[in-house]
Design a protein around this motif. Structure first.
Motif, PDB file in Angstrom:
ATOM      1  N   ASN A  57     -17.923  15.781  16.093  1.00 35.73           N
ATOM      2  CA  ASN A  57     -17.725  15.182  17.420  1.00 35.73           C
ATOM      3  C   ASN A  57     -18.189  13.728  17.470  1.00 35.73           C
ATOM      4  N   GLN A  58     -19.006  13.335  16.488  1.00 33.12           N
ATOM      5  CA  GLN A  58     -19.499  11.954  16.436  1.00 33.12           C
ATOM      6  C   GLN A  58     -18.666  11.073  15.505  1.00 33.12           C
ATOM      7  N   SER A  60     -15.501   8.948  14.318  1.00 32.07           N
ATOM      8  CA  SER A  60     -14.357   8.183  14.816  1.00 32.07           C
ATOM      9  C   SER A  60     -13.240   8.248  13.785  1.00 32.07           C
ATOM     10  N   LYS A  84      -1.619   4.599  21.261  1.00 32.14           N
ATOM     11  CA  LYS A  84      -1.189   5.919  21.763  1.00 32.14           C
ATOM     12  C   LYS A  84       0.316   6.120  21.581  1.00 32.14           C
ATOM     13  N   ASN A 117     -15.103  23.244  16.639  1.00 31.04           N
ATOM     14  CA  ASN A 117     -15.479  21.829  16.575  1.00 31.04           C
ATOM     15  C   ASN A 117     -14.288  20.956  16.178  1.00 31.04           C
ATOM     16  N   ARG A 120     -11.686  20.821  19.145  1.00 35.14           N
ATOM     17  CA  ARG A 120     -12.094  19.915  20.223  1.00 35.14           C
ATOM     18  C   ARG A 120     -11.951  18.461  19.796  1.00 35.14           C
ATOM     19  N   TRP A 121     -12.322  18.186  18.563  1.00 34.35           N
ATOM     20  CA  TRP A 121     -12.215  16.829  18.032  1.00 34.35           C
ATOM     21  C   TRP A 121     -10.756  16.391  17.950  1.00 34.35           C
ATOM     22  N   TYR A 123      -8.283  17.488  19.704  1.00 38.72           N
ATOM     23  CA  TYR A 123      -7.793  17.282  21.071  1.00 38.72           C
ATOM     24  C   TYR A 123      -8.256  15.921  21.608  1.00 38.72           C
ATOM     25  N   SER A 124      -9.500  15.567  21.298  1.00 39.53           N
ATOM     26  CA  SER A 124     -10.036  14.290  21.791  1.00 39.53           C
ATOM     27  C   SER A 124      -9.282  13.100  21.211  1.00 39.53           C
ATOM     28  N   TRP A 125      -8.646  13.291  20.055  1.00 38.96           N
ATOM     29  CA  TRP A 125      -7.877  12.220  19.432  1.00 38.96           C
ATOM     30  C   TRP A 125      -6.392  12.309  19.758  1.00 38.96           C
ATOM     31  N   GLY A 126      -6.045  13.195  20.661  1.00 40.55           N
ATOM     32  CA  GLY A 126      -4.670  13.220  21.153  1.00 40.55           C
ATOM     33  C   GLY A 126      -3.781  14.319  20.625  1.00 40.55           C
ATOM     34  N   ILE A 160      -9.318  25.198  25.347  1.00 42.61           N
ATOM     35  CA  ILE A 160      -8.982  23.798  25.084  1.00 42.61           C
ATOM     36  C   ILE A 160      -7.537  23.571  25.535  1.00 42.61           C
TER      37      ILE A 160
END
Length: 238
Positions: A57-58, A60, A84, A117, A120-121, A123-126, A160
């Motif tokens: 999650n940390q 990039s 995007k 994990n 979720r990661w 998803y956070s990146w699209g 999610i």
């Protein structure tokens, strides 16, 4: 728009087949392997990102891509993510065995926590779609620990908000493993004998490449349902 595949578990039986299927699929412009260590494979589409799944999650993704961009090969991917202008499909074939993990706690961490994990990661990146290799018999209420963990993962993935969640439940897997699994080998013989008699066809062993092909097919073609379970029997046609 660029179409990107994010893949975790690429070193495993299905994961390796999945990578090869994605390399051959023209719809995907890039394949990003997310793993604990680099894989011993190379391909023009492949970019490898090494992560600690405990701390993913940390991480990039952009920074990781820039780190690997020695010759500028990743500029198009970085630009697409920044603007995007990327369609991202995440594929997860992470998994181990209790024997290899050495304990139930370690098994749970890999087969449940690392999968969630990663999801979720992603998803956070699209990532708009997530395709996960579960198991035949997965059930969060099962009395069998393995099936119970797989069932818990399925339920937690539903939370999610992916546009599409594909859950694949293969039977006993056929293919070339690096390590032998005695219980699975016995299961293959028994399952093969049972299905040869026409009984319990849903338990028929399935080849790794069929599961991989089914995952890619679903990612590119299935838009009708938000959550879909794909049985081992359905995957046999690929």
């Amino acid at each position: 728009m660029m179409t990107i595949a994010l893949v975790s578990g690429g070193s495993g039986l299905i994961g390796m087949q999945l990578l090869h299927q994605l390399f051959q699929e023209k719809a995907y412009d890039a394949v990003i392997s997310v793993s604990r260590r680099e894989l011993a494979i190379k391909h023009p589409k492949l970019v490898q990102v090494v992560v600690d799944f405990d701390q993913i999650n940390q991480v990039s993704l952009l920074d990781k891509l820039r780190e690997k961009d020695i010759g500028g090969e990743n500029q198009a991917i970085v630009r697409a993510l920044e603007n995007k202008e990327a369609v991202i499909h995440a594929f997860c074939a992470l998994g181990t065995t209790i024997r290899k993990a050495k304990s139930r706690d370690k098994f749970y961490k890999i087969d449940h926590d690392y999968v969630i994990n990663f999801a979720r990661w992603a998803y956070s990146w699209g990532a708009s779609k997530f395709l996960y290799v579960s198991a035949l018999g997965a059930d969060q209420l099962s009395k069998f620990f393995y099936n119970r963990v797989k069932g818990e993962v399925e339920e937690d993935l539903k939370v999610i908000p992916f546009q599409y969640l594909g859950i694949f439940r293969p039977s006993i897997l056929l293919g070339h493993r690096k390590e032998s699994r005695f219980g699975e080998d016995v299961g293959k013989v028994l399952a093969g004998a049972i299905t040869a008699l026409g009984l319990f066809r849903k338990y028929k062993p399935i080849y790794d490449h069929k599961v991989a092909k089914a995952m890619v097919h679903q990612a590119l073609n299935d838009e009708r349902e938000k959550v879909k379970f794909i049985s081992s029997k359905e995957m046999q046609i690929f």
